[in-house]
Scaffold this active site. Structure first.
Site, short mmCIF file in Angstrom:
data_model
loop_
_atom_site.label_atom_id
_atom_site.label_comp_id
_atom_site.label_asym_id
_atom_site.label_seq_id
_atom_site.Cartn_x
_atom_site.Cartn_y
_atom_site.Cartn_z
N ASP A 9 33.77 33.52 35.71
CA ASP A 9 34.32 33.92 37.02
C ASP A 9 33.83 33.09 38.21
O ASP A 9 33.49 33.65 39.26
CB ASP A 9 34.01 35.40 37.29
CG ASP A 9 34.68 36.35 36.29
OD1 ASP A 9 35.37 35.88 35.37
OD2 ASP A 9 34.49 37.58 36.44
N LYS A 106 41.06 38.07 32.60
CA LYS A 106 40.66 39.45 32.30
C LYS A 106 40.85 40.32 33.52
O LYS A 106 40.92 39.82 34.65
CB LYS A 106 39.20 39.49 31.83
CG LYS A 106 38.21 38.99 32.86
CD LYS A 106 36.81 38.89 32.27
CE LYS A 106 35.80 38.41 33.30
NZ LYS A 106 35.62 39.30 34.45
N CYS A 151 29.57 40.71 35.49
CA CYS A 151 30.37 40.11 34.43
C CYS A 151 29.56 39.25 33.46
O CYS A 151 29.85 39.22 32.27
CB CYS A 151 31.55 39.35 35.03
SG CYS A 151 32.73 40.49 35.82
#
Ligand SMILES: [Zn+2]
Length: 197
Positions: A9, A106, A151
């Site tokens: 990310d 995601k 994450c």
């Protein structure tokens, strides 16, 4: 050909100036780019929400960002609107190398969030990454990216539980760190057998 770099990310909304900025999030871009040469495979994840996603505080009347609510799949932190599909905020940091082998998106189902690159937040719905890694014969993973305590943490713990040999390069991660979340994440990763380097 067994050791993959998993870049979590590294997107505009998680970098300074973004909707859910992580302090120093842009500092890890150059080190991550440099590391890519050392691995047999490079996989990038991209948080990718539809507008009005259920993890956004704005989708819950009277709720504010960073409040905790109960969802059918368990507790969920509410976030500012971030990483909306096709927005500038959802794009990778402009200096991040994106010539890796796979980009895994995601968080695209409106009713459930996905911190982990392996399972959505019900800890059951798979993203498909396990099968991808296994069919490529990848057994070792090094994780870097944003944010350490969300994450990266959930991806690392799931990877270790699935049997991968997992290292998190803490120098190439940055944390949100609210209410002790970084210390808790470090403990959870160690408990799962993740190497913090
Ligand atoms: Zn998100």
């Amino acid at each position: 050909m067994t050791h993959a770099l998993l870049v979590i990310d590294v997107q505009n909304d998680f970098c300074p100036g973004g909707a859910l900025a992580v302090a120093g999030g842009d500092e890890i871009v150059a080190p991550i780019n440099a590391m890519m040469e050392e691995f047999d495979a490079v996989i990038l994840t991209q948080d990718w929400h539809p507008a009005g996603h259920s993890s956004f505080a704005s989708s819950h009347k009277g709720k504010s960002p960073f409040e905790l609510i109960d969802m059918p799949y368990g507790p969920q932190v509410l976030w500012p609107d971030h990483c909306v599909q096709d927005s500038k905020g959802a794009a990778f940091h402009p200096e991040l190398r994106t010539d890796g082998d796979l980009i895994l998106r995601k968080g695209f189902r409106s009713g459930i969030d996905s911190y982990s690159a392996f399972f959505e937040n019900d800890h059951q719905t798979p993203t498909g990454l396990k099968g991808y890694l296994e069919t490529r014969g990848i057994t070792r993973l090094t994780l870097v990216g944003l944010a350490t305590d969300f994450c990266v943490h959930y991806s690392a713990v799931d990877a270790a539980r699935l049997g991968f040999d997992v290292t998190v390069r803490m120098d190439a991660c940055r944390a949100i760190d609210m209410d002790g979340s970084l210390a808790a994440a470090e403990q959870a990763m160690r408990d799962a057998g993740v190497t913090l380097a």
